[in-house]
Design an enzyme around this catalytic site. Structure first.
Site, short mmCIF file in Angstrom:
data_model
loop_
_atom_site.label_atom_id
_atom_site.label_comp_id
_atom_site.label_asym_id
_atom_site.label_seq_id
_atom_site.Cartn_x
_atom_site.Cartn_y
_atom_site.Cartn_z
N CYS A 385 0.84 -1.20 0.00
CA CYS A 385 0.00 0.00 0.00
C CYS A 385 0.88 1.25 0.00
O CYS A 385 1.43 1.62 -1.02
CB CYS A 385 -0.98 -0.05 1.18
SG CYS A 385 -2.44 0.95 0.89
N HIS A 512 -3.61 -5.10 0.61
CA HIS A 512 -2.96 -5.60 1.84
C HIS A 512 -3.03 -7.12 1.87
O HIS A 512 -3.97 -7.67 2.42
CB HIS A 512 -3.66 -5.03 3.07
CG HIS A 512 -3.44 -3.57 3.25
ND1 HIS A 512 -2.41 -3.06 4.01
CD2 HIS A 512 -4.09 -2.50 2.75
CE1 HIS A 512 -2.45 -1.75 3.97
NE2 HIS A 512 -3.46 -1.37 3.22
N GLU A 514 -1.58 -9.09 3.66
CA GLU A 514 -1.40 -9.67 5.01
C GLU A 514 -2.71 -10.13 5.64
O GLU A 514 -2.69 -10.92 6.58
CB GLU A 514 -0.71 -8.66 5.93
CG GLU A 514 -1.49 -7.40 6.29
CD GLU A 514 -1.24 -6.24 5.34
OE1 GLU A 514 -0.93 -6.48 4.15
OE2 GLU A 514 -1.38 -5.08 5.78
N1 GLN Z 1 -2.01 6.64 2.93
C1 GLN Z 1 -2.09 5.89 1.73
C2 GLN Z 1 -3.45 5.95 1.09
O1 GLN Z 1 -4.40 6.33 1.72
C3 GLN Z 1 -1.71 4.45 1.99
C4 GLN Z 1 -2.71 3.73 2.81
C5 GLN Z 1 -2.21 2.43 3.37
O2 GLN Z 1 -1.03 2.16 3.32
N2 GLN Z 1 -3.11 1.64 3.91
O3 GLN Z 1 -3.59 5.61 -0.05
#
Ligand code: GLN
Length: 538
Positions: A385, A512, A514
């Site tokens: 992300c 994600h 994970e």
């Molecule tokens: N802050 C970034 C976004 O909102 C990444 C978010 C995250 O890593 N979950 O896109």
């Protein structure tokens, strides 16, 4: 439906979540279809707006629910896919009751905690416990309910009252109350002290719930005398006093409870499936892993393992597959902004680098430097992300020469917006408005490392939680320079996975991974990182 309610006393952080998950494993081992519910007595609707610093990671579910991290424990231990409604909060219950009041559902009545809130809790539990959660599409037969907080908290009182009433709704024979407590050791001879447990059980019984099973956290196994004393003072059978002492790894917890006879107390046969032997094998394997493998985790809540719990678990799952002992080297991202900082030595010594998700600009430049180091030194890198976003920014700055390229999250006026706010996201409401939950990613190429790791499938469903994305207008330029967006969303516009040509493993994922890793089925991007870090061919 059989219900097992897990409450806790004395202290928070005793491992109620692991106990609840372990009981779920044992119910599964008896051949039952299992589901789980977490009750969080706070007023937030969900964990989405809570800081990982204060509350641990926000666990994201398939349906986009932003939940307490214990839902992750249940999913991993019991191999479930839960829903947002499996996490009940005071905020959700009150919103529902107040909405019903405004609709006029209770017309003429005074709306009160008892019976309206308590009824609403019971209805919620009954409905959610029937939702298929294990992939079979069939109604569960057993539901583990974990009550957050400690007994005696003002906040949890309505839930305890609801659960007290619930035993009459479902029948006493269909519900088992498990209370998790602490047995500290004091004095020169290491006496196990039962008084805190006596007090918390007294409090619970005063609220109308008599525990059937006690699970006592302790350093070493409870002695016979301690068990007998607890049984006598807490109104439980001596056979139902379990000790949850320190064990070599977490997979031993269900086995330890089984060995002490919890299955008899729950009236189940834990040998009905091959699950227990599988767990025994896993527990042994985890105790006998090979040489250390160092992964540098460049984040902003370093050392606070709960803030990155699922990422840590996923790295562990992958380490079991490559048979190596995982060592996570925590690196505070902002330290890397100082070239002299000793964390640079740690980073340089690592076998692989991981930049996890995150929000806000603290440590961003340090993360960008970590991505650059991994890219230019052929060190295996996984960016999740925000970790994908910083690597993209780094690439735009240092390969494409876009000076001061950035995400508009950190610099609204950047001359080169490499990462931008997604058009559909709300600018006024922060709760539950991100791009959330399971969404498909389609592979754009026939052949690449990450696709091989996913067994060559054309599409993968992973969970999301973000507001920003790689600027679609720059994709062509970035790809021409070798960073290939091998996975995109269903529109074919939005970047989901990148992979750098000619690098042993330089992978970024906007989702994600994970949240879907399992001990016996490690998440492919993590497995790739560990394989590359151990020099294995992908
Ligand atoms: N802050 C970034 C976004 O909102 C990444 C978010 C995250 O890593 N979950 O896109």
């Amino acid at each position: 439906m059989k219900y097992v309610v897990v409450s806790g006393g004395v202290l928070s952080g005793l491992g109620k979540g692991v106990t609840a998950s372990s009981i779920g494993v044992l119910l599964k081992s008896a051949g039952l279809r299992v589901t789980a519910i977490k009750i969080d007595p706070y007023l937030n609707s969900d964990a989405g707006t809570m800081s990982p610093f204060e509350h641990g990671e926000v666990f994201v579910l398939d349906d986009g629910g932003e939940a307490d991290l214990d839902l992750g424990n249940y999913e991993r231990f019991c191999d479930l896919n839960l829903f947002r409604d499996n996490n009940i909060t005071t905020g959700k219950i009150y919103s529902r009751v107040i909405e019903a009041e405004r609709r006029g559902d209770y017309l003429g009545k005074t709306v009160q905690v008892i019976p309206h809130i308590t009824d609403s809790v019971q209805d919620w539990i009954e409905n959610v416990s029937k939702q298929p959660a294990d992939g079979s599409g069939l109604e569960p037969e057993a539901c583990v309910i974990e009550l957050g907080g400690t007994v005696g908290d003002i906040e949890s009182a309505p839930f305890i009252e609801a659960l007290r009433q619930f035993q009459f709704r479902v029948g006493r024979e269909n519900i088992c109350f498990v209370h998790v407590s602490l047995v500290p050791v004091m004095g020169p001879v290491g006496e196990q002290k039962t008084k805190p447990t006596q007090h918390t059980v007294k409090e619970l019984r005063g609220l109308g719930i008599s525990p059937d099973v006690l699970v006592c956290r302790s350093q070493s196994p409870l002695t016979k005398e301690t068990r007998e004393k607890l049984a006598a003072f807490c109104h439980v059978s001596p056979n139902s006093v379990m000790s949850a002492h320190d064990v070599s790894n977490i997979y031993r917890v269900p086995l330890m409870l089984k060995d002490q006879g919890i299955c008899q107390a729950l009236e189940i046969n834990c040998n009905a499936t091959d699950l227990i032997p599988r767990w025994e094998k896993m527990a042994d394997r985890v105790d006998n892993l090979g040489q250390d493998i160092h992964i540098a985790m460049v984040g902003k809540y370093t050392g606070l393992t709960d803030s990155y719990l699922s990422v840590i678990k996923s790295l562990q799952h992958a380490s079991y597959s490559v048979n190596r002992t995982l060592v996570i080297d925590w690196i505070e991202a902002s330290n890397l902004e100082n070239q002299e900082h000793e964390d640079w030595n740690t980073l340089r010594a690592a076998n692989g680098i991981l930049v996890p998700g995150g929000f806000g600009d603290r440590g961003i430049e340090g993360k960008i430097l970590a991505a650059e180091y991994a890219r230019t030194n052929n060190i295996p890198y996984l960016g999740i992300c925000l970790g994908l976003q910083v690597a993209t920014i780094e690439f735009c700055r240092n390969v494409l020469g876009m000076e001061n390229a950035n995400s508009t999250e950190f610099d609204e006026n950047t001359p080169h917006p490499a990462v931008i706010f997604m058009p559909e996201i709300s600018k006024t409401h922060l709760g539950g408005t991100m791009r959330l939950g399971s969404r498909p990613t389609n592979f754009q190429v026939n052949e690449c490392m990450i696709k091989r790791l996913y067994n060559g499938v054309e599409q993968v469903d992973e969970r999301h939680r973000h507001r920003y994305e790689v600027n679609p207008d720059l994709i062509k330029q970035i790809e021409d320079a070798g960073l290939i967006f091998v996975g995109k969303d269903e529109t074919g516009q939005r970047c989901e996975i990148f992979e750098l040509e000619g690098h042993p493993y330089y992978v970024g994922v906007q989702y994600h991974p994970e949240f879907k890793s399992r001990p016996e089925r490690p998440s492919p991007p993590f497995l790739g990182l560990l394989m590359a870090a151990t020099g294995k061919q992908i």
